[in-house]
Design a protein around this motif. Structure first.
Motif, PDB file in Angstrom:
ATOM      1  N   LEU A 134       0.837  -1.206   0.000  1.00 51.38           N
ATOM      2  CA  LEU A 134       0.000   0.000   0.000  1.00 51.38           C
ATOM      3  C   LEU A 134       0.869   1.252   0.000  1.00 51.38           C
ATOM      4  O   LEU A 134       0.616   2.213  -0.738  1.00 51.38           O
ATOM      5  N   LEU A 135       1.920   1.228   0.842  1.00 52.19           N
ATOM      6  CA  LEU A 135       2.810   2.391   0.937  1.00 52.19           C
ATOM      7  C   LEU A 135       3.470   2.690  -0.411  1.00 52.19           C
ATOM      8  O   LEU A 135       3.455   3.828  -0.892  1.00 52.19           O
ATOM      9  N   LEU A 186       2.525   1.675  -3.385  1.00 52.89           N
ATOM     10  CA  LEU A 186       1.550   2.032  -4.417  1.00 52.89           C
ATOM     11  C   LEU A 186       1.072   3.474  -4.256  1.00 52.89           C
ATOM     12  O   LEU A 186       0.739   4.128  -5.245  1.00 52.89           O
ATOM     13  N   THR A 187       1.038   3.982  -3.017  1.00 50.44           N
ATOM     14  CA  THR A 187       0.671   5.388  -2.834  1.00 50.44           C
ATOM     15  C   THR A 187       1.695   6.275  -3.524  1.00 50.44           C
ATOM     16  O   THR A 187       1.354   7.312  -4.096  1.00 50.44           O
ATOM     17  N   ILE A 188       2.941   5.860  -3.425  1.00 58.88           N
ATOM     18  CA  ILE A 188       4.000   6.712  -3.927  1.00 58.88           C
ATOM     19  C   ILE A 188       4.169   6.610  -5.433  1.00 58.88           C
ATOM     20  O   ILE A 188       4.209   7.607  -6.133  1.00 58.88           O
ATOM     21  N   LEU A 197      -9.922  -3.693  -3.176  1.00 57.32           N
ATOM     22  CA  LEU A 197      -9.805  -2.411  -2.491  1.00 57.32           C
ATOM     23  C   LEU A 197      -9.703  -1.248  -3.479  1.00 57.32           C
ATOM     24  O   LEU A 197      -9.634  -0.098  -3.077  1.00 57.32           O
ATOM     25  N   LEU A 211      -7.212  -0.840  -5.661  1.00 58.51           N
ATOM     26  CA  LEU A 211      -5.825  -0.398  -5.819  1.00 58.51           C
ATOM     27  C   LEU A 211      -5.029  -1.348  -6.705  1.00 58.51           C
ATOM     28  O   LEU A 211      -3.831  -1.194  -6.864  1.00 58.51           O
ATOM     29  N   ILE A 234      -6.340   3.808   5.987  1.00 53.46           N
ATOM     30  CA  ILE A 234      -5.174   3.681   5.107  1.00 53.46           C
ATOM     31  C   ILE A 234      -5.622   3.509   3.661  1.00 53.46           C
ATOM     32  O   ILE A 234      -5.049   4.111   2.741  1.00 53.46           O
ATOM     33  N   ILE A 235      -6.703   2.755   3.435  1.00 57.19           N
ATOM     34  CA  ILE A 235      -7.181   2.564   2.071  1.00 57.19           C
ATOM     35  C   ILE A 235      -7.679   3.886   1.478  1.00 57.19           C
ATOM     36  O   ILE A 235      -7.333   4.259   0.356  1.00 57.19           O
ATOM     37  N   SER A 251      -6.751   6.799   2.319  1.00 59.28           N
ATOM     38  CA  SER A 251      -5.620   7.701   2.122  1.00 59.28           C
ATOM     39  C   SER A 251      -4.772   7.285   0.926  1.00 59.28           C
ATOM     40  O   SER A 251      -4.222   8.136   0.234  1.00 59.28           O
ATOM     41  N   VAL A 252      -4.674   5.965   0.684  1.00 62.64           N
ATOM     42  CA  VAL A 252      -3.925   5.526  -0.492  1.00 62.64           C
ATOM     43  C   VAL A 252      -4.636   6.014  -1.746  1.00 62.64           C
ATOM     44  O   VAL A 252      -4.009   6.506  -2.681  1.00 62.64           O
ATOM     45  N   THR A 253      -5.977   5.894  -1.749  1.00 66.33           N
ATOM     46  CA  THR A 253      -6.741   6.339  -2.916  1.00 66.33           C
ATOM     47  C   THR A 253      -6.542   7.831  -3.154  1.00 66.33           C
ATOM     48  O   THR A 253      -6.435   8.289  -4.281  1.00 66.33           O
ATOM     49  N   ARG A 255      -3.988   9.509  -2.177  1.00 73.90           N
ATOM     50  CA  ARG A 255      -2.543   9.748  -2.126  1.00 73.90           C
ATOM     51  C   ARG A 255      -2.179  10.743  -1.037  1.00 73.90           C
ATOM     52  O   ARG A 255      -1.380  11.646  -1.229  1.00 73.90           O
ATOM     53  N   ASP A 256      -2.815  10.548   0.120  1.00 78.61           N
ATOM     54  CA  ASP A 256      -2.557  11.403   1.274  1.00 78.61           C
ATOM     55  C   ASP A 256      -1.340  10.816   2.008  1.00 78.61           C
ATOM     56  O   ASP A 256      -1.465  10.035   2.943  1.00 78.61           O
ATOM     57  N   ILE A 257      -0.148  11.210   1.564  1.00 73.64           N
ATOM     58  CA  ILE A 257       1.059  10.515   1.981  1.00 73.64           C
ATOM     59  C   ILE A 257       1.338  10.529   3.492  1.00 73.64           C
ATOM     60  O   ILE A 257       1.644   9.491   4.056  1.00 73.64           O
ATOM     61  N   VAL A 299      -0.769   7.871   5.177  1.00 73.47           N
ATOM     62  CA  VAL A 299      -0.324   6.521   4.839  1.00 73.47           C
ATOM     63  C   VAL A 299       0.958   6.194   5.605  1.00 73.47           C
ATOM     64  O   VAL A 299       1.110   5.099   6.153  1.00 73.47           O
TER      65      VAL A 299
END
Lengths: 286, 318
Positions: A138-139, A141-143, A227, A229, B273-274, B276-278, B280-282, B285
């Motif tokens: 998840l970390l 993929l956010t980046i 999810l 993602l 967390i999900i 925030s990932v969507t 992209r709230d770093i 996360v």
């Protein structure tokens, strides 16, 4: 001539005998895998409609025209489930393959070279395994952003740590054998020793591990797609199909469970086959 | 006792080191962004001047190692910074959610641990019986099911058809305990099903493994009952692997809640967390990952220490 290459040859007759002796669970598993492979290979021929083709109204009920109804955008569910075999399973398979490529080469290198290479790879893997892999994925993929390629690489790298550990552990036992030493003295290269001397002797546990890893990767990718993602629309994918149509469940319609059941069925099938294989190979050793 | 203390200290130091490296990774991963957080906030239409101004505001113009130690120091004091999406304090966002997640995981653990121990011991006791084979197939199947599948089956049966439990778990900080237990029952059961299979199989395997050892044979030859052999002779020695697998599963549980929380719209860390990932709230996360990693490392550490305590031979590695 490598001393190791005299593994028993698998004649067709032996394979038939092995199959005949297999328990019902393994047979069931193999049948399931076969059906999925056929569905994945011949999806365009089997599916009644196209993968992303909008053919009716939204959330249509089961009918002659649409055997299991349509989805949230009016696409045929059955066709998307069939195409899902190609996309979801295909991507999971590719990821597992990549994980094995990375993990087994690194593991073999660590076991053969020892010294600082082993230390470096070992400690890196320790750190990677200290973070729960879903959270790590998840970390990252956010980046880097959510895309299929990113997901494949991230999961393959994270998963290769387990393959590394197994490969290293089982090859350690082989590396100390005399035939490896004699190959070294003959002046064979590193690659030859890894491929011709060690790999054939650790094939059985690696094959079983491949099955288990595939299940794990498959479930992780499905979870990520569920999810939102993982595999992105409009690609037909089982995880995201469940997510997109989940509202139906609160109206008592079980259609969204079908792609989820498709995931579960394949994992059960693979697990059954691996279970049998492990039983077989460990039984032969004892 | 001295050796035990030394071992615990060693493990703790190792755990701290791991945590340090993990925090470094979490911090560095953001540094690898093409561009930085300032550009991420302002979007593509920003002028170079506004980006530079924001960078100065956020302190991004200073060297990375200084910012890392500041960030680590803030984290250690419970200050996680602000969310990019809604500018709220992250500590505030985390507070009740962390408690909710721990509650759900604890709830599932309280059901799952005794259940899986009992099932595992029974399976070892009646090895190769119909019960054993049945439980074996059932657990293999439940390991293979994606969590959201189990969750939706539960919802379809217990929430939609029979209307016994709610499908959406809306708990707040004020929800009383009994209502909370009732509402969170379905997600807790789903989590139980996911981890019980693994723990039960390991319990069974650990006991069966021991049954082949000579001292068990001796006990059998003395004429002890099967039940006494398993409970008094095998179980104490099987504790190390069993405790280990329990702690590992609890660690998994804390992470496994993510999917289940999303299905049941349960206001926990996983949901956060999900989301925030969507978006992209770093920073969010990062904070969530750090908390998850911390719990995971702590439980693994606990597993290590407990299994060494229950098997003193491990104190003296050869």
């Amino acid at each position: 001539m490598a001393v190791t290459s005299d593994t028993p040859r698998r004649s067709p007759a032996r394979a038939v005998k092995l199959l005949r002796e297999s328990p019902w669970s393994a047979r069931f598993g193999m049948a399931v895998i076969l059906v999925y492979v056929v569905a994945a290979l011949f999806a365009p021929a089997i599916a009644p409609y196209g993968e992303t083709e909008i053919v009716g109204a939204e959330y249509e009920v089961w009918s002659e025209q649409f055997p299991i109804g349509t989805d949230n955008l009016g696409r045929d569910m059955l066709s998307r489930v069939i195409y899902g075999a190609r996309n979801t399973v295909g991507i999971a398979f590719l990821t597992t393959l990549l994980a094995f490529l990375i993990g087994s080469i690194a593991g073999l290198l660590a076991a053969t070279l020892r010294g600082w290479v082993d230390q470096l790879l070992g400690r890196t893997v320790d750190v990677l395994m200290a973070i729960p892999s879903l959270i790590f994925a998840l970390l990252i993929l956010t980046i880097v952003g959510t895309s299929v390629i990113n997901m494949i690489v991230v999961i393959a790298v994270l998963d290769s740590t387990r393959v590394f550990r197994l490969t290293r552990a089982v090859s350690m036992n082989v590396v100390v054998m005399d035939f490896v030493e004699s190959a070294r003295l003959r002046g064979e290269g590193l690659w030859w020793i890894m491929r011709q001397e060690i790999l054939p002797n650790i094939a059985a546990p690696l094959v079983a591990e491949f099955g288990l890893r595939f299940c794990f990767v498959f479930l992780t990718i499905s979870a990520l797609s569920f999810l939102g993602l993982g595999i992105q629309p409009p690609t037909a994918d089982w995880g995201s199909m469940v997510r997109d149509n989940a509202t139906l469940i609160s109206y008592g319609d079980i259609t969204p469970m079908i792609p989820a059941a498709a995931i579960a069925l394949l994992t059960v099938g693979v697990n059954f086959v691996v279970d049998w294989f492990l039983h077989k190979t460990s039984g032969l050793k004892e | 006792m001295d050796a035990v203390l030394k071992m615990v200290a060693q493990r703790l130091a190792l755990g701290l080191l791991t945590l340090f490296v993990v925090s470094l990774i979490i911090f560095a991963s953001v540094e690898m962004l093409p561009g930085d957080v300032a550009e991420e906030i302002l979007g593509q239409s920003a002028t170079p001047e506004t980006v530079a101004a924001l960078r100065r505001d956020l302190g991004l113009d200073r060297p990375a190692h200084i910012r890392y130690f500041e960030w680590l120091g803030d984290m250690a004091q419970g200050d996680f910074g602000r969310s990019l999406a809604n500018k709220r304090e992250i500590t505030e966002l985390l507070g009740t959610r962390l408690w909710n997640t721990l509650f759900l995981a604890g709830y599932a653990a309280v059901i799952a641990v005794p259940l899986s121990l009992a099932l595992g011991i029974l399976a070892a006791l009646y090895r190769n019986s119909l019960y054993d084979r049945l439980v074996n197939s059932a657990t293999l199947t439940s390991i293979s099911f994606p969590e959201f599948f189990v969750a939706y089956i539960m919802i379809a049966i217990f929430a939609v058809s029979w209307r016994w439990f709610p499908a959406i778990v809306n708990v707040t900080a004020e929800t009383p305990l009994d209502e909370r237990l009732y509402k969170a029952f379905l997600p807790a059961i789903v989590l139980t099903m996911v981890i019980t299979a693994h723990m039960m199989r390991m319990t069974r395997a650990a006991i069966i493994n021991l049954m082949a050892s000579p001292y068990i044979e001796m006990a059998r030859l003395k004429g002890l009952t099967r039940r006494r052999i398993i409970l008094h002779h095998a179980l104490p020695n099987a504790l190390a692997p069993i405790i280990n697998v329990i702690a590992l599963n609890l660690a998994y549980l804390v992470v496994g809640v993510v999917v289940v929380e999303v299905v049941f719209v349960y206001p926990g860390l996983g949901q956060l967390i999900i989301d925030s990932v969507t978006k992209r709230d770093i920073p969010v996360v990062q904070a969530c990952s750090l908390i998850f990693a911390l719990t995971y490392i702590l439980l693994n550490l606990l597993a290590d220490i407990l299994s060494i305590l229950s098997n003193p031979r491990l104190l003296h590695p050869r």
